[in-house]
Design a protein around this motif. Structure first.
Motif, PDB file in Angstrom:
ATOM      1  N   LEU A  13      -6.019   7.198  13.926  1.00 45.59           N
ATOM      2  CA  LEU A  13      -4.743   6.487  13.953  1.00 45.59           C
ATOM      3  C   LEU A  13      -4.919   5.168  13.213  1.00 45.59           C
ATOM      4  O   LEU A  13      -5.849   4.406  13.482  1.00 45.59           O
ATOM      5  CB  LEU A  13      -4.300   6.219  15.393  1.00 45.59           C
ATOM      6  N   GLN A  14      -4.011   4.914  12.267  1.00 43.39           N
ATOM      7  CA  GLN A  14      -4.072   3.700  11.480  1.00 43.39           C
ATOM      8  C   GLN A  14      -2.713   3.009  11.476  1.00 43.39           C
ATOM      9  O   GLN A  14      -1.672   3.646  11.663  1.00 43.39           O
ATOM     10  CB  GLN A  14      -4.486   4.018  10.033  1.00 43.39           C
ATOM     11  N   ALA A  15      -2.722   1.698  11.246  1.00 43.60           N
ATOM     12  CA  ALA A  15      -1.498   0.908  11.156  1.00 43.60           C
ATOM     13  C   ALA A  15      -1.366   0.345   9.742  1.00 43.60           C
ATOM     14  O   ALA A  15      -2.357   0.060   9.071  1.00 43.60           O
ATOM     15  CB  ALA A  15      -1.517  -0.226  12.171  1.00 43.60           C
ATOM     16  N   MET A  16      -0.122   0.193   9.296  1.00 45.30           N
ATOM     17  CA  MET A  16       0.151  -0.270   7.943  1.00 45.30           C
ATOM     18  C   MET A  16       0.038  -1.788   7.836  1.00 45.30           C
ATOM     19  O   MET A  16       0.596  -2.528   8.654  1.00 45.30           O
ATOM     20  CB  MET A  16       1.559   0.162   7.517  1.00 45.30           C
ATOM     21  N   ARG A  17      -0.654  -2.229   6.806  1.00 47.64           N
ATOM     22  CA  ARG A  17      -0.714  -3.646   6.458  1.00 47.64           C
ATOM     23  C   ARG A  17      -0.142  -3.834   5.063  1.00 47.64           C
ATOM     24  O   ARG A  17      -0.616  -3.224   4.100  1.00 47.64           O
ATOM     25  CB  ARG A  17      -2.144  -4.172   6.504  1.00 47.64           C
ATOM     26  N   VAL A  18       0.907  -4.658   4.968  1.00 50.82           N
ATOM     27  CA  VAL A  18       1.468  -5.032   3.673  1.00 50.82           C
ATOM     28  C   VAL A  18       0.876  -6.393   3.338  1.00 50.82           C
ATOM     29  O   VAL A  18       1.195  -7.390   3.999  1.00 50.82           O
ATOM     30  CB  VAL A  18       3.005  -5.108   3.720  1.00 50.82           C
ATOM     31  N   PRO A  19      -0.006  -6.474   2.350  1.00 46.15           N
ATOM     32  CA  PRO A  19      -0.674  -7.745   2.049  1.00 46.15           C
ATOM     33  C   PRO A  19       0.319  -8.886   1.842  1.00 46.15           C
ATOM     34  O   PRO A  19       1.262  -8.779   1.048  1.00 46.15           O
ATOM     35  CB  PRO A  19      -1.453  -7.444   0.767  1.00 46.15           C
ATOM     36  N   GLY A  20       0.125  -9.959   2.611  1.00 48.59           N
ATOM     37  CA  GLY A  20       0.972 -11.134   2.474  1.00 48.59           C
ATOM     38  C   GLY A  20       2.299 -11.056   3.190  1.00 48.59           C
ATOM     39  O   GLY A  20       3.110 -11.983   3.090  1.00 48.59           O
ATOM     40  N   SER A  65       9.309  -4.311  -3.885  1.00 48.28           N
ATOM     41  CA  SER A  65       8.280  -3.278  -3.827  1.00 48.28           C
ATOM     42  C   SER A  65       6.911  -3.923  -3.687  1.00 48.28           C
ATOM     43  O   SER A  65       6.638  -4.988  -4.259  1.00 48.28           O
ATOM     44  CB  SER A  65       8.337  -2.425  -5.100  1.00 48.28           C
ATOM     45  N   PHE A  66       6.043  -3.255  -2.918  1.00 48.00           N
ATOM     46  CA  PHE A  66       4.710  -3.773  -2.648  1.00 48.00           C
ATOM     47  C   PHE A  66       3.689  -2.680  -2.941  1.00 48.00           C
ATOM     48  O   PHE A  66       3.797  -1.554  -2.439  1.00 48.00           O
ATOM     49  CB  PHE A  66       4.591  -4.224  -1.192  1.00 48.00           C
ATOM     50  N   GLU A  67       2.709  -3.021  -3.767  1.00 53.00           N
ATOM     51  CA  GLU A  67       1.682  -2.072  -4.171  1.00 53.00           C
ATOM     52  C   GLU A  67       0.451  -2.206  -3.273  1.00 53.00           C
ATOM     53  O   GLU A  67       0.298  -3.167  -2.530  1.00 53.00           O
ATOM     54  CB  GLU A  67       1.280  -2.338  -5.626  1.00 53.00           C
ATOM     55  N   TRP A  97      13.241   1.646   4.673  1.00 46.21           N
ATOM     56  CA  TRP A  97      12.070   1.487   3.822  1.00 46.21           C
ATOM     57  C   TRP A  97      11.566   2.848   3.355  1.00 46.21           C
ATOM     58  O   TRP A  97      11.693   3.836   4.083  1.00 46.21           O
ATOM     59  CB  TRP A  97      10.950   0.785   4.585  1.00 46.21           C
ATOM     60  N   ARG A  98      10.966   2.849   2.163  1.00 47.47           N
ATOM     61  CA  ARG A  98      10.379   4.072   1.603  1.00 47.47           C
ATOM     62  C   ARG A  98       8.915   3.811   1.296  1.00 47.47           C
ATOM     63  O   ARG A  98       8.581   2.824   0.618  1.00 47.47           O
ATOM     64  CB  ARG A  98      11.118   4.476   0.329  1.00 47.47           C
ATOM     65  N   TYR A  99       8.053   4.695   1.808  1.00 48.65           N
ATOM     66  CA  TYR A  99       6.636   4.593   1.470  1.00 48.65           C
ATOM     67  C   TYR A  99       6.214   5.821   0.700  1.00 48.65           C
ATOM     68  O   TYR A  99       6.370   6.962   1.165  1.00 48.65           O
ATOM     69  CB  TYR A  99       5.773   4.457   2.734  1.00 48.65           C
ATOM     70  N   ASP A 100       5.694   5.606  -0.507  1.00 44.14           N
ATOM     71  CA  ASP A 100       5.204   6.674  -1.377  1.00 44.14           C
ATOM     72  C   ASP A 100       3.681   6.714  -1.233  1.00 44.14           C
ATOM     73  O   ASP A 100       2.987   5.823  -1.730  1.00 44.14           O
ATOM     74  CB  ASP A 100       5.598   6.378  -2.824  1.00 44.14           C
ATOM     75  N   PRO A 101       3.135   7.730  -0.546  1.00 39.60           N
ATOM     76  CA  PRO A 101       1.681   7.743  -0.321  1.00 39.60           C
ATOM     77  C   PRO A 101       0.865   7.945  -1.589  1.00 39.60           C
ATOM     78  O   PRO A 101      -0.270   7.465  -1.673  1.00 39.60           O
ATOM     79  CB  PRO A 101       1.488   8.900   0.665  1.00 39.60           C
ATOM     80  N   ARG A 132       2.811   2.724  -2.391  1.00 41.72           N
ATOM     81  CA  ARG A 132       3.858   1.740  -2.654  1.00 41.72           C
ATOM     82  C   ARG A 132       4.913   1.763  -1.548  1.00 41.72           C
ATOM     83  O   ARG A 132       5.396   2.832  -1.152  1.00 41.72           O
ATOM     84  CB  ARG A 132       4.529   2.027  -3.991  1.00 41.72           C
ATOM     85  N   LEU A 133       5.296   0.572  -1.078  1.00 44.65           N
ATOM     86  CA  LEU A 133       6.361   0.408  -0.089  1.00 44.65           C
ATOM     87  C   LEU A 133       7.536  -0.286  -0.750  1.00 44.65           C
ATOM     88  O   LEU A 133       7.368  -1.326  -1.407  1.00 44.65           O
ATOM     89  CB  LEU A 133       5.865  -0.425   1.092  1.00 44.65           C
TER      90      LEU A 133
END
Length: 462
Positions: A263-270, A283-285, A350-354, A358-359
Motif C-alpha cells: 500500500l502506497q500513498a501519493m506525494r505530489v512534490p511541492g 499538471s504535475f510530473e 483529478w486525472r492521474y496517468d500512471p 502525471r497528475l
C-alpha cells in the motif's frame, strides 16, 4: 466562498423547491472532454440535456418527459430471500453483467452503529455481528424485474462506496476507523471487502487488510496493471490521502487480493494540499508513491503517520474514483479553508496517468452567483454510455442527479421528490450509487433516505 451563510442558501433553496422554481446552476472550469478520452462514451458525447423535470404524481422521482422509473427496492420491505428486511442508508452501487442477460446490482448500506434498519446477519457472510452495515445484491432480468434480493455481506460498518473489479466482483469500502470496543464493535473496522454478487458465499466476509485500514471511500482498478487506487474521505485535518495498492497477484481474479501487496500513498512534490491548486489544466510530473509505514494503523491513523521529511499530499473530502481510458480519475467533493484546507472549492476532478506519472487538475467546480448552487458537489459520479457525466448531489435543499454535457452545460436528470421533513421545513435525502446497466439502457440510482433503489429508462441515446 459565497457571502451568504449555509442557512441562507438552504432557506432559499427550500423556497424555490416549494414553488417549483428551482433550476440548475453549477459553475465549473475545465476540459470535460478529457474525462472521456479513450472510452466508449467519447465516441458519442452528449451535447444537451433531456428537458425540464416533470413532477412525479406519486411523489417519488421527478424525471424529464419520456423517462420512467421502476422502484426495485425500498428500506423496511422484506428481502426476497427471507433473510430479514431491506436495510437502510442506500449508498454506493454497481451493475455487473450476469448470465442469460441478467444484471447483478450490488448495493452498499452505510449503516453506522445507530443504523435504522441493519443488514441482517447471515452465517458465512457476517464479519462482525455488531456491525449494521454491509451489502445486498439484486438479480434483475432484462426488463428490470427483480428475480432475487439477498444479503451479500453483513457485519461491516459505514459501507459508503467502493468500485467494481475487472473480474466481476465489487469491492465495498468501510468509511470508518472504529476499533473493537468502540460503538459495541467486536472487531476492528476500516477495511475493504470483496463481494461476489452471483454467489456471495464464494467471497464470504474477509477483510482485505493489506489494502489498509482507514476511512475508505471508493476504488478504481487499472485493468492492465491490476493496481487498485483508493480514496480516503477525511473531514478533519490532516485530511485524507490518495492511495494505490500493488497486489502480489494483480490478475488473479476473485480472492487473490487476500494474498496481500504493498500500500502506497501519493506525494505530489511541492504540493502538501491539493486544494491549493485552482487552475484547471495544472499538471504535475514525476508523481511519487511512498510506502505506507503501517497499513493496519495499529497505533496511528495512516494520514497521521510519518512519511519522511518531504511529507505527503493531503486533500479534503476525497470521494469518487473511476478508471477511464488509460487513467484513473478521483474527486474531491469540496474544500473549505474554515476547516483547515489551503483554499476553497466546490469540487475538483483529478486525472492521474500512471504511464506518464502525471497528475492533472481536469475540472474545478466553483461558487456561482446563483444561490441554487449545490452545497457539496460532486459526490458519486459515473460516465453515461450516451456521453456525458452523471453526478449525485449531496448538499442542502432539493437533491438532484445532474448531467454534465460535453459543452460543460449542466442539467437536472432526476430530482428526489420524497420529502422526509415537514411542509414548513422540507428535506430531501441525497442521491448515491448512480450506475448504468452493462447495455447502457438503464440508469440505476439510490435515494439514501428513505432507502430506495430506482431503475430509470428512457431515450438515453437521443
Amino acid at each position: 466562498m459565497p457571502e451568504n451563510t449555509t442557512a441562507d442558501r438552504k432557506s432559499r433553496r427550500q423556497l424555490l423547491a416549494r414553488t417549483g422554481a428551482l433550476g440548475v446552476s453549477i459553475a465549473f472550469a475545465g476540459n470535460l472532454t478529457e474525462l472521456f478520452a479513450g472510452t466508449a462514451a467519447a465516441q458519442n458525447l452528449g451535447h444537451t440535456g433531456y428537458g425540464p423535470l416533470v413532477p412525479d404524481p406519486k411523489g417519488l422521482l421527478d424525471l424529464p418527459k419520456g423517462f420512467s422509473y421502476r422502484v426495485l427496492s425500498r428500506e423496511g420491505d422484506k428481502l426476497r430471500s427471507g433473510e430479514g428486511l431491506v436495510p437502510s442508508n442506500h449508498d454506493g452501487m454497481t451493475a455487473l453483467p450476469g448470465r442469460h442477460g441478467r444484471v447483478h446490482l450490488v448495493r452498499n448500506h452505510e449503516n453506522r452503529a445507530n443504523g435504522r434498519v441493519p443488514v441482517p446477519t447471515v452465517e458465512g457472510l457476517t464479519y462482525d455481528p455488531a456491525g449494521k452495515g454491509g451489502c445486498t445484491a439484486l438479480s434483475l432480468d432484462s426488463r428490470n424485474r427483480v428475480l432475487s434480493e439477498r444479503v451479500a455481506i453483513a457485519g461491516t460498518a459505514v459501507n459508503c462506496a467502493g468500485g467494481p473489479t475487472p473480474w466481476g466482483t465489487w469491492l465495498t469500502c468501510e468509511e470508518t476507523e472504529d476499533r473493537a470496543g468502540t460503538n459495541g464493535y467486536t472487531k476492528d473496522h476500516g477495511f475493504i471487502f470483496e463481494v461476489d454478487p452471483a454467489n456471495p458465499y464464494r467471497s464470504g466476509a474477509v477483510p482485505l487488510t493489506a489494502m489498509g485500514r482507514f476511512q475508505h471511500e471508493a476504488i478504481a482498478v487499472d485493468p492492465r496493471r491490476g493496481i487498485v487506487y483508493e480514496t480516503e474521505d477525511a473531514f478533519e485535518k490532516p485530511f485524507g490521502l490518495f492511495y494505490r495498492f500493488l497486489p502480489h497477484h494483480p490478475h488473479g481474479g476473485l480472492g487473490t487480493l487476500r494474498a496481500g501487496g504493498r500500500l502506497q500513498a501519493m506525494r505530489v512534490p511541492g504540493v502538501p494540499d491539493l486544494s491549493s491548486i485552482q487552475e484547471t489544466g495544472a499538471s504535475f510530473e514525476n508523481i511519487e508513491w511512498v510506502d505506507v509505514p503501517d497499513p493496519l494503523a495499529a497505533q496511528t491513523p495512516i494520514r497521521h503517520q510519518d512519511f519522511g521529511p518531504k511529507g505527503i499530499t493531503h486533500a479534503q473530502k476525497l470521494e469518487g474514483c473511476y478508471w477511464g481510458g488509460c487513467s484513473v480519475y478521483f474527486v474531491s467533493s469540496f474544500a473549505r479553508s474554515a476547516d483547515g484546507s489551503a483554499a476553497d472549492h466546490y469540487g475538483q476532478i483529478w486525472r492521474y496517468d500512471p504511464s506518464a506519472r502525471r497528475l492533472t487538475l481536469v475540472i474545478v467546480f466553483g461558487p456561482d452567483t446563483d444561490l441554487q448552487l449545490p452545497g457539496e458537489s460532486p459526490d458519486n459520479i459515473c460516465l453515461a454510455p450516451s456521453g456525458g457525466l452523471m453526478v449525485c448531489e449531496d448538499g442542502n435543499g432539493a437533491q438532484h442527479v445532474f448531467g454534465v454535457t460535453r459543452r460543460g452545460e449542466v442539467y437536472a436528470m432526476a430530482r428526489n421528490a420524497q420529502n422526509i421533513g415537514t411542509a414548513e421545513e422540507p428535506e430531501w435525502g441525497e442521491f448515491a450509487g448512480v450506475t448504468f446497466s452493462p447495455d447502457g439502457g438503464t440508469m440505476y440510482v439510490n435515494c439514501y433516505t428513505p432507502g430506495t433503489t430506482f431503475a430509470v429508462t428512457g431515450p438515453w441515446r437521443r
